[in-house]
Design a protein around this motif. Structure first.
Motif, mmCIF file in Angstrom:
data_model
loop_
_atom_site.group_PDB
_atom_site.id
_atom_site.type_symbol
_atom_site.label_atom_id
_atom_site.label_comp_id
_atom_site.label_asym_id
_atom_site.label_seq_id
_atom_site.Cartn_x
_atom_site.Cartn_y
_atom_site.Cartn_z
ATOM 1 N N LYS A 1 0.830 -1.218 0.000
ATOM 2 C CA LYS A 1 0.000 0.000 0.000
ATOM 3 C C LYS A 1 0.863 1.267 0.000
ATOM 4 C CE LYS A 1 -3.785 -2.288 2.458
ATOM 5 N NZ LYS A 1 -4.562 -2.528 1.246
ATOM 6 N N ILE B 1 -0.107 4.000 -5.469
ATOM 7 C CA ILE B 1 -1.432 4.539 -5.772
ATOM 8 C C ILE B 1 -2.515 3.667 -5.140
ATOM 9 C CG2 ILE B 1 -2.986 5.189 -7.638
ATOM 10 C CD1 ILE B 1 -0.502 5.448 -9.403
ATOM 11 N N GLU B 2 -3.511 4.317 -4.571
ATOM 12 C CA GLU B 2 -4.623 3.581 -3.981
ATOM 13 C C GLU B 2 -5.339 2.768 -5.066
ATOM 14 O OE1 GLU B 2 -8.662 4.429 -1.324
ATOM 15 O OE2 GLU B 2 -7.274 6.062 -1.826
ATOM 16 N N GLY B 3 -5.557 1.499 -4.784
ATOM 17 C CA GLY B 3 -6.219 0.604 -5.734
ATOM 18 C C GLY B 3 -5.259 -0.263 -6.513
ATOM 19 N N PHE C 1 -7.808 0.633 -13.625
ATOM 20 C CA PHE C 1 -8.621 1.044 -12.476
ATOM 21 C C PHE C 1 -8.577 2.570 -12.371
ATOM 22 C CE2 PHE C 1 -4.303 0.503 -11.075
ATOM 23 C CZ PHE C 1 -4.080 1.488 -10.112
ATOM 24 N N THR C 2 -9.443 3.099 -11.552
ATOM 25 C CA THR C 2 -9.528 4.541 -11.355
ATOM 26 C C THR C 2 -9.011 4.898 -9.964
ATOM 27 O OG1 THR C 2 -11.454 4.704 -12.807
ATOM 28 C CG2 THR C 2 -11.057 6.548 -11.319
ATOM 29 N N SER C 3 -8.188 5.950 -9.896
ATOM 30 C CA SER C 3 -7.635 6.365 -8.606
ATOM 31 C C SER C 3 -7.315 7.860 -8.651
ATOM 32 C CB SER C 3 -6.370 5.555 -8.276
ATOM 33 O OG SER C 3 -5.917 5.864 -6.971
ATOM 34 N N THR C 4 -7.048 8.401 -7.472
ATOM 35 C CA THR C 4 -6.698 9.815 -7.355
ATOM 36 C C THR C 4 -5.188 9.966 -7.336
ATOM 37 O OG1 THR C 4 -8.714 10.256 -6.088
ATOM 38 C CG2 THR C 4 -6.947 11.897 -5.965
ATOM 39 N N GLU D 1 -8.681 12.782 -10.396
ATOM 40 C CA GLU D 1 -8.968 11.373 -10.643
ATOM 41 C C GLU D 1 -8.466 10.986 -12.031
ATOM 42 O OE1 GLU D 1 -13.094 9.449 -11.048
ATOM 43 O OE2 GLU D 1 -12.582 9.214 -8.915
#
Length: 512
Positions: free
Chosen positions: A193, A196-198, A214-217, A227
């Protein structure tokens, strides 16, 4: 020279200084001489222009202004010395009278250290943690060292948590690739972790040459906080293999022949660390206990400067870590308001601690010897990796010696305080802090002060795993270390109260 002191607040005064004009004569002579070197008047060489001609062509007012600017620092310093006040920072100076040939007067408003007496501190009692090193701590440290010597072996199965994957990342916003958020050949530990988150969820279950979107901020770069659609492609999957905890590992990771010898060395190092921590905690808590007995006003400007210093320090640390303040607050689970409140409280406590240690040094008639200054400079130079002479020259050229003297003096005051405080561990055992210091000094021949930063260097090291080559059948070993290093939290010993108020006396310069 006549000086009157008006107390505006308990931490700010106004000095009114009246000076007979005759006292400005040396400064006037100097002003005429300097202006004479600068002006060009036909028939006179530079430096030989008579005063009447300078008055005529340059103006008596310009000469007076030059003389006053030259005289103010010395006159202000004399006024402060005669008034026996401890000034903080730069004064606000205003020339109130300049009667040519008769009198010169000025006022100076400046913050001062509040006047107070440090109450008796015999009988104060503080409690610190037990200096115990359990088997669990030893094994955790050995385990961290073991992680550093792990090897990576290519795997043909899908990714699982704990695996290392070499990946390519491509981030897009509105279909356009974001270059500073894309990378290739990046080695990543799945499940850490730390990116990037995800990303961990997207990678789990993928095999080499497979990808997922995937989509992340985004957390950094020009588009931080926006995003993005991120595509991750797996180049290879590698499994981490830990070495056996045996004599061969001890010989590879340290100078010891057996694993038992390595464990004993780790236990000794950890024991030293917890004792260092005990001393550090005793110092901090002794000062905290004394501060609770004292209520003094604090200059707002000094506290504000301390708040700014702390904020700048944090900003520098975050920049080095590649984080934004928003990221930091999110990790710490703090709001901006909570953070600002904490900084303000800590700043006030630090300024107060500095004042109390300064006054304690005065009451106990403590002083600083040249040998103590030299020792301080040598220790700091070692920690900074520079030559002591080089650091000494820098401190002298930048007028930092008064601040160094203050720091050493506060250290001595804090040491004196700890000597008079009863220190016990949580089990109720009395601790002789000075005896512990002597014990630690005697173990290596180094002083506790010198060891402090060496200990810090050994702590909180992230486990390092070497990147593997692209040959799937080979097994690679992580970077080797010459000796086993403990990974414990280091104690901070013999540091003065953090971020104490700096009370360097600044000389004013004001145009007439």
């Amino acid at each position: 020279m006549k000086t009157d002191v008006e107390e505006l607040t308990p931490t700010r005064v106004k000095l009114t200084v009246e000076v007979p004009f005759d006292e400005l004569k040396p400064n006037l002579d100097k002003a005429y001489k300097e202006i004479s070197q600068q002006v060009r008047i036909k028939g006179f060489r530079p430096g030989k222009v008579p005063a009447p001609l300078i008055d005529k062509y340059v103006g008596r007012g310009a000469v007076l202004q030059e003389a006053v600017n030259d005289a103010l620092p010395e006159l202000y310093g004399r006024a402060v010395e005669e008034s026996e006040i401890f000034v903080l920072g730069q004064p606000d100076v205003e020339v109130t009278e300049l009667d040519d040939g008769n009198q010169f007067a000025f006022t100076a408003e400046v913050d001062i250290r509040p006047k107070f007496e440090v109450p008796g501190y015999d009988g104060l009692e503080v409690t610190v943690d037990d200096a115990e090193v359990g088997d669990e701590q030893v094994e955790e440290t050995i385990g961290n060292l073991r992680e550093r010597f792990a090897s990576l072996t290519a795997a043909s199965r899908p990714i699982e948590e704990g695996d290392f994957a070499t990946i390519d990342l491509v981030a897009r916003i509105g279909g356009e690739e974001i270059e500073d958020a894309s990378t290739s050949g990046y080695s990543y530990e799945v499940g850490s972790k730390s990116a990037i988150e995800g990303l961990d969820d997207a990678l789990t279950g993928l095999s080499a040459e497979e990808d997922a979107t995937f989509t992340s901020t985004l957390v950094g770069g020009e588009h931080a906080g926006e995003e993005a659609e991120i595509t991750v492609t797996v180049q290879s999957v590698k499994v981490k293999n830990l070495p056996e905890l045996d004599d061969d590992f001890a010989q590879m990771a340290s100078e010891f022949d057996t694993i038992d010898e390595l464990r004993e060395d780790v236990r000794t190092r950890l024991g030293r660390q917890v004792k260092l921590q005990q001393i550090s905690d005793a110092r901090d808590k002794a000062l905290e206990a004394l501060l609770e007995k004292i209520d003094i006003p604090l200059p707002d400007t000094v506290v504000e400067e301390e708040v700014k210093r702390r904020e700048q320090q944090l900003e520098q640390q975050l920049q080095m870590a590649g984080l934004s303040k928003a990221d930091y607050l999110k990790e710490e689970e703090k709001s901006e308001e909570d953070f600002d409140t904490e900084v303000a409280v800590a700043a006030r406590q630090a300024v107060k601690g500095g004042f109390v240690l300064d006054q304690l040094a005065v009451q106990e008639e403590l002083g600083v010897e040249n040998e103590e200054l030299s020792e301080y400079v040598v220790t700091q130079a070692m920690q900074m990796g520079v030559q002591p002479q080089q650091l000494a020259e820098y401190l002298t050229e930048n007028n930092q010696l008064p601040a160094i003297v203050s720091e050493v003096l506060r250290n001595k005051a804090l040491n004196l305080l700890v000597e008079h405080v009863t220190v016990k561990d949580e089990s109720g055992n009395a601790i002789d802090v000075e005896a512990v210091r002597r014990e630690l000094n005697g173990e290596t021949g180094e002083t506790v002060e010198a060891v402090e930063d060496d200990a810090e260097a050994e702590t909180a090291e992230s486990t390092e795993t070497a990147e593997t080559s692209e040959t799937p059948e080979t097994s690679e070993t992580a970077e080797t270390a010459e000796t086993a290093e403990t990974e414990t939290e280091a104690a901070e010993v013999d540091k003065p109260a953090e971020a104490t108020a700096e009370a360097a006396e600044e000389t004013p310069k004001k145009d007439a």
